[in-house]
Design an enzyme around this catalytic site. Structure first.
Site, PDB file in Angstrom:
ATOM      1  N   SER B 131     -30.938  -5.115   0.181  1.00 20.62           N
ATOM      2  CA  SER B 131     -30.203  -5.494  -1.024  1.00 20.62           C
ATOM      3  C   SER B 131     -30.852  -4.917  -2.283  1.00 20.62           C
ATOM      4  CB  SER B 131     -30.174  -7.016  -1.157  1.00 20.62           C
ATOM      5  OG  SER B 131     -29.708  -7.603   0.022  1.00 20.62           O
ATOM      6  N   GLU B 246     -28.954  -9.839  13.046  1.00 19.91           N
ATOM      7  CA  GLU B 246     -29.264 -10.825  12.015  1.00 19.91           C
ATOM      8  C   GLU B 246     -28.282 -11.984  12.077  1.00 19.91           C
ATOM      9  OE1 GLU B 246     -29.816  -9.218   8.086  1.00 19.91           O
ATOM     10  OE2 GLU B 246     -30.212 -11.184   7.223  1.00 19.91           O
ATOM     11  N   SER B 386     -22.401 -13.042   3.208  1.00 17.94           N
ATOM     12  CA  SER B 386     -22.007 -14.402   2.794  1.00 17.94           C
ATOM     13  C   SER B 386     -20.840 -14.912   3.645  1.00 17.94           C
ATOM     14  CB  SER B 386     -21.591 -14.401   1.324  1.00 17.94           C
ATOM     15  OG  SER B 386     -20.307 -13.816   1.206  1.00 17.94           O
TER      16      SER B 386
HETATM   17  C1  LIG Z   1     -32.990 -16.627   0.567  1.00 18.04           C
HETATM   18  C2  LIG Z   1     -32.483 -15.225   0.683  1.00 18.04           C
HETATM   19  C3  LIG Z   1     -33.177 -14.289   1.435  1.00 18.04           C
HETATM   20  C4  LIG Z   1     -32.736 -12.977   1.528  1.00 18.04           C
HETATM   21  N1  LIG Z   1     -33.491 -12.075   2.213  1.00 18.04           N
HETATM   22  C5  LIG Z   1     -33.151 -10.762   2.176  1.00 18.04           C
HETATM   23  C6  LIG Z   1     -34.012  -9.770   2.741  1.00 18.04           C
HETATM   24  O1  LIG Z   1     -35.077 -10.070   3.300  1.00 18.04           O
HETATM   25  N2  LIG Z   1     -33.657  -8.471   2.626  1.00 18.04           N
HETATM   26  C7  LIG Z   1     -32.492  -8.077   2.026  1.00 18.04           C
HETATM   27  O2  LIG Z   1     -32.219  -6.877   1.976  1.00 18.04           O
HETATM   28  N3  LIG Z   1     -31.643  -8.997   1.477  1.00 18.04           N
HETATM   29  C8  LIG Z   1     -31.954 -10.331   1.535  1.00 18.04           C
HETATM   30  N4  LIG Z   1     -31.121 -11.258   0.939  1.00 18.04           N
HETATM   31  C9  LIG Z   1     -29.954 -10.784   0.182  1.00 18.04           C
HETATM   32  C10 LIG Z   1     -28.608 -11.213   0.737  1.00 18.04           C
HETATM   33  O3  LIG Z   1     -28.248 -10.453   1.817  1.00 18.04           O
HETATM   34  C11 LIG Z   1     -27.609 -11.164  -0.439  1.00 18.04           C
HETATM   35  O4  LIG Z   1     -27.918 -12.216  -1.289  1.00 18.04           O
HETATM   36  C12 LIG Z   1     -26.183 -11.281   0.032  1.00 18.04           C
HETATM   37  O5  LIG Z   1     -25.774 -10.134   0.657  1.00 18.04           O
HETATM   38  C13 LIG Z   1     -25.225 -11.586  -1.137  1.00 18.04           C
HETATM   39  O6  LIG Z   1     -25.369 -10.659  -2.165  1.00 18.04           O
HETATM   40  P1  LIG Z   1     -25.563 -11.129  -3.676  1.00 18.04           P
HETATM   41  O7  LIG Z   1     -26.645 -12.126  -3.705  1.00 18.04           O
HETATM   42  O8  LIG Z   1     -25.697  -9.932  -4.508  1.00 18.04           O
HETATM   43  O9  LIG Z   1     -24.231 -11.882  -4.034  1.00 18.04           O
HETATM   44  P2  LIG Z   1     -22.868 -11.196  -4.500  1.00 18.04           P
HETATM   45  O10 LIG Z   1     -22.510 -10.115  -3.580  1.00 18.04           O
HETATM   46  O11 LIG Z   1     -22.935 -10.896  -5.943  1.00 18.04           O
HETATM   47  O12 LIG Z   1     -21.842 -12.373  -4.253  1.00 18.04           O
HETATM   48  C14 LIG Z   1     -21.622 -13.428  -5.182  1.00 18.04           C
HETATM   49  C15 LIG Z   1     -20.498 -14.291  -4.641  1.00 18.04           C
HETATM   50  O13 LIG Z   1     -19.309 -13.523  -4.549  1.00 18.04           O
HETATM   51  C16 LIG Z   1     -18.784 -13.581  -3.229  1.00 18.04           C
HETATM   52  N5  LIG Z   1     -18.147 -12.320  -2.886  1.00 18.04           N
HETATM   53  C17 LIG Z   1     -18.678 -11.082  -2.985  1.00 18.04           C
HETATM   54  N6  LIG Z   1     -17.798 -10.163  -2.569  1.00 18.04           N
HETATM   55  C18 LIG Z   1     -16.682 -10.823  -2.179  1.00 18.04           C
HETATM   56  C19 LIG Z   1     -15.431 -10.434  -1.636  1.00 18.04           C
HETATM   57  N7  LIG Z   1     -15.140  -9.166  -1.398  1.00 18.04           N
HETATM   58  N8  LIG Z   1     -14.524 -11.399  -1.340  1.00 18.04           N
HETATM   59  C20 LIG Z   1     -14.823 -12.703  -1.571  1.00 18.04           C
HETATM   60  N9  LIG Z   1     -15.978 -13.125  -2.087  1.00 18.04           N
HETATM   61  C21 LIG Z   1     -16.905 -12.200  -2.380  1.00 18.04           C
HETATM   62  C22 LIG Z   1     -19.972 -13.868  -2.372  1.00 18.04           C
HETATM   63  O14 LIG Z   1     -19.579 -14.465  -1.152  1.00 18.04           O
HETATM   64  C23 LIG Z   1     -20.767 -14.808  -3.238  1.00 18.04           C
HETATM   65  O15 LIG Z   1     -20.281 -16.110  -3.115  1.00 18.04           O
HETATM   66  C24 LIG Z   1     -31.549 -12.578   0.859  1.00 18.04           C
HETATM   67  C25 LIG Z   1     -30.838 -13.519   0.110  1.00 18.04           C
HETATM   68  C26 LIG Z   1     -31.291 -14.820   0.009  1.00 18.04           C
HETATM   69  C27 LIG Z   1     -30.494 -15.790  -0.811  1.00 18.04           C
END
Ligand SMILES: Cc1cc2nc3c(=O)[nH]c(=O)nc-3n(C[C@H](O)[C@H](O)[C@H](O)COP(=O)(O)OP(=O)(O)OC[C@H]3O[C@@H](n4cnc5c(N)ncnc54)[C@H](O)[C@@H]3O)c2cc1C
Lengths: 363, 404
Positions: B131, B246, B386
């Site tokens: 990410s 995963e 998500s």
């Molecule tokens: C505790 C924790 C540990 C993690 N560990 C890792 C790690 O080790 N390595 C790594 O690479 N990543 C890691 N992640 C990252 C994780 O994979 C991302 O947080 C996740 O992919 C969501 O991306 P974002 O946080 O940018 O949210 P966003 O993508 O900005 O999403 C925000 C909201 O919008 C919704 N949304 C987004 N797109 C759509 C769509 N097309 N349709 C409907 N709803 C949508 C999402 O569901 C969410 O509710 C971790 C995250 C957390 C919280």
């Protein structure tokens, strides 16, 4: 019919909002601990005189009603500020009004009295008439747990059984009284909290609030008023949470478009608002209910609490979800609102206790 | 149809129980009790992993040729369930569960020989750098450029949410080696030592107060070409393969363990009245609702195992179903475990939860984990794709007529 705030209430709300915008921020909320909370208390009591809001005029207060408490609590909820307001002004104010204790109402009005409720002895708030803490010739003896705000309080309200009584009495005990051992910790919402061990705290004649054994009735009425205030706080919190979430979704893009363009997220926000408006309606119903009608008021309060708790839970959980990874950080306020939502819902016994009373009230 | 396990699996379960009885010593168990996040603190997790590995159980999901157990899907499930039931620490997954399978499938023989044994014996502790601040759900939009310079790539940019990066000595990455019309085409998979010059790790504190994840900055970090896994531009396919690992998992067992905590807490009688929360119809309803979610989930997990055991691929649709329902069941169970504590569920147990802490929890023993779990558990419907994204995926299967 008219559900608008009065001119005075709008002025009050705006004054409080203005004060908070200058004196309360995320930094103070998260890291300020007891000193920051104390400073905010003194500032709001001194400069805005807010602690006098619901104190009767004959005790030097502004003689406001539940609607005025609502206006203040809602504004505080929008900013996660001043956790001592509800136990002192709503709960304590109601107790001393019920017992006609003008002197103590005056100390509330001046801001000199800050209260914390020392009632629970296990995780469950005593719902019945008995507690394990006793008051005898050797004073108050027992252990009170999860005393939110005890580190800030000037006084704690302690429930205890007098010999020969089947129901507890309430006592107003100075926080620095000899014989109170305090073990401090934080609650998840950052509120300073404590466990109090009462090892024979001397009880003067004037420390009992109301008659011997009157505790359960006094407590329930005061707790219901405090619950109305917490529900107003919850409405303020939900307003902020929804606003913050919309702004976030309108600002962030994924897949080449704003997150706010995804219909499933639009509907989620709409559902959050639907919950909020249910909560607001229930709050208005209760604030405007006739408090003289004991059964009617009880039904209004308990029903309100059930709906507000459901709404606050949904809105806070979804606000975190829609912020993605940012939602679970300590950095953004949404996580702090989430944790405060948990403690607000649990305050004065938690939604399940109110649901049971509501179901019973249906006859 | 037959839901019973065969004799070999019944015996296997007994063997695992006997092993856990013997090897899960007091200090490791105590350490595991302080785990409220995705995985145990390395001080506990690595010790446990070494014990498992010494017994030949270091890599439950790996084939024998790479030092794995060669277990079938049912055995792996049994092992996971028994570990959770016994209160064993969860071992950090990035190396074993994510990178390992990738190296086996896409790595060169040198890469296999170098990385796989070091994952097994915990010499390498891995973090996942996928990410980026602008690329979460839309992972394929990731930007971090890797520019070829002689025998190295030079990488600059930032990764976020890199869990356990502050403990890791290696990081695997998705980087952009080419700006292509289809953004998925220009992505490449590579690995780097975490102490390479130019890498800095900045903590992200979660709302439970824990430090589990990080933002990692790359400033002209040189990554040798031999640390590229697969070909240039093959990164997206590799990532998709990895994400399948995963998303699957044993959600029901962990959920059940929190329902068990809730049940124990709720059965403590009130010292004054003798009443128990357990007898409260409102609590019982919430508990039953959560129990039903967990029961349904555990049977979905059985179906997946059965499909895998008969050689069928569980496929993306089942992986998404497992993930959505599994995280929902977990969140419901964590929440009930908080409710079972009443006001004690509102205490911040940070002090008692610190690894190696001797501070008792505020409230009963059962108050140690639920609240922090509940707070951390909100992330489970966000990471790993998500739950909204999983539902989007499910819809594509439905629209194509592949399910139901
Ligand atoms: C505790 C924790 C540990 C993690 N560990 C890792 C790690 O080790 N390595 C790594 O690479 N990543 C890691 N992640 C990252 C994780 O994979 C991302 O947080 C996740 O992919 C969501 O991306 P974002 O946080 O940018 O949210 P966003 O993508 O900005 O999403 C925000 C909201 O919008 C919704 N949304 C987004 N797109 C759509 C769509 N097309 N349709 C409907 N709803 C949508 C999402 O569901 C969410 O509710 C971790 C995250 C957390 C919280």
């Amino acid at each position: 019919m008219n559900f608008d705030l009065s001119e005075e209430q709008v002025i009050l709300r705006d004054a409080l909002a203005g004060y908070l915008s200058h004196h309360w921020d995320q930094q103070r909320h998260n890291q300020g601990g007891v000193p920051a909370r104390k400073a905010l208390w003194d500032g709001i009591a001194g400069e805005l005189g807010l602690m006098a809001i619901a104190v009767p005029e004959r005790a030097g207060g502004s003689g406001g009603g539940l609607d005025d408490i609502m206006v203040v609590a809602q504004e505080l909820g929008r900013c996660l500020a001043l956790d001592g307001f509800i136990p002192t002004v709503a709960y304590g104010g109601n107790l001393f009004t019920a017992t006609g204790d003008l002197a103590r109402l005056e100390t509330i009005a001046s801001g000199a009295m800050v209260l914390a409720l020392a009632h629970a002895e296990t995780g469950l708030l005593p719902d019945g008439r008995a507690v394990a803490t006793t008051v005898t010739d050797t004073g108050l003896t027992g252990v009170k747990v999860m005393v939110a705000g005890a580190q800030l309080a000037s006084h704690v309200i302690v429930s205890a059984m007098e010999p020969g009584q089947t129901a507890y009495s309430l006592y107003l005990v100075p926080n620095d009284a000899p014989g109170i051992a305090r073990q401090d910790f934080n609650m998840i919402d950052g509120q300073p909290s404590s466990e109090l061990t009462l090892g024979g705290v001397a009880v003067g004649a004037d420390m009992r609030i109301g008659a011997a054994g009157a505790g359960p009735d006094l407590h329930r009425r005061a707790a219901d008023i405090a619950t109305v205030a917490h529900s107003a706080e919850a409405v303020g919190m939900m307003e902020t949470l929804i606003r913050t979430t919309v702004d976030y979704l309108q600002g962030r893009s994924q897949f080449g478009q704003k997150l706010a363009a995804f219909q499933v997220l639009q509907h989620r926000l709409a559902d959050m608002v639907l919950h909020l408006e249910d909560a607001r309606s229930m709050l208005f119903q209760t604030v405007l209910a006739d408090q003289g009608d004991r059964d009617g008021f009880e039904r209004a309060v308990t029903g309100m609490k059930v709906k507000v708790a459901e709404a606050l839970r949904f809105v806070s959980q979804q606000a975190v979800q829609l912020h993605g990874g940012m939602g679970i950080t300590d950095e953004l306020m949404v996580g702090h609102f989430f944790k405060r939502a948990m403690t607000v819902n649990e305050a004065y016994g938690g939604p399940a206790a109110f649901r049971k009373r509501y179901e019973k009230s249906l006859g | 149809m037959d839901a019973r396990l065969g004799d070999t699996h019944v015996r296997f379960r007994q063997e695992v129980r006997a092993f856990l009885d013997r090897e899960l010593t007091g200090d490791i168990r105590e350490g595991a009790r302080r785990q409220a996040g995705i995985a145990a603190d390395p001080s506990v997790g690595v010790a446990w992993q070494k014990k498992l590995n010494a017994h030949g159980w270091g890599a439950p999901a790996w084939p024998k040729e790479y030092g794995g157990t060669g277990w079938d899907a049912a055995q792996r499930q049994i092992f996971d369930e028994e570990c959770i039931r016994a209160g064993a620490p969860s071992v950090w997954v990035s190396g074993l569960q994510l990178l390992g399978p990738v190296v086996m499938r896409f790595g060169t023989s040198e890469q296999k020989a170098f990385f796989l044994p070091r994952i097994l014996d915990s010499e390498h502790y891995w973090a996942q750098g996928f990410s980026e601040p602008g690329s979460g759900s839309d992972l394929a939009s990731l930007q971090m450029p890797a520019v070829r310079d002689g025998d190295d790539y030079v990488v600059s940019g930032t990764k976020i949410w890199t869990s356990h990066a502050h403990w890791a000595n290696w990081i695997f990455l998705l980087v952009r080696t080419e700006k292509t019309a289809n953004k998925r085409d220009g992505i490449t998979f590579m690995v780097t030592p975490a102490d390479a010059p130019g890498i800095t790790v900045q903590p992200i504190i979660s709302m439970s107060g824990e430090h589990e994840t990080n933002q990692v900055f790359f400033d002209n970090v040189r990554i040798p070409v031999r640390y590229r896994i697969g070909a240039e531009g093959q990164g997206w396919d590799i990532a998709k393969y990895l994400l399948e690992f995963e998303r699957s998992g044993a959600y029901a067992a962990l959920s059940q363990s929190y329902l068990d905590i809730a049940r124990r807490n709720a059965r403590i009688p009130d010292p004054v009245t003798g009443e128990r929360l357990w007898d409260d119809p409102c609590f019982r309803r919430d508990y039953a609702d959560a129990q039903l979610r967990v029961t349904a989930q555990s049977w979905t997990e059985k179906r997946v195992i059965s499909a895998l055991s008969s050689g069928k691929n569980a496929g993306d649709a089942l992986a998404s179903i497992l993930k959505v329902r599994g995280t929902e069941a977990q969140q419901a169970s964590f929440e009930v475990s908080v409710t079972s504590l009443g006001a004690f569920g509102m205490a911040d147990q940070r002090e008692a939860l610190r690894p190696g802490s001797n501070t008792p929890p505020i409230g009963p023993e059962g108050a140690l984990q639920p609240t922090a779990r509940h707070l951390n558990g909100r992330a489970a419907s966000i990471y790993g794709g998500s739950n909204e994204i999983q539902r989007n995926i499910l819809f594509r299967f439905i629209a194509d007529g592949r399910i139901p």
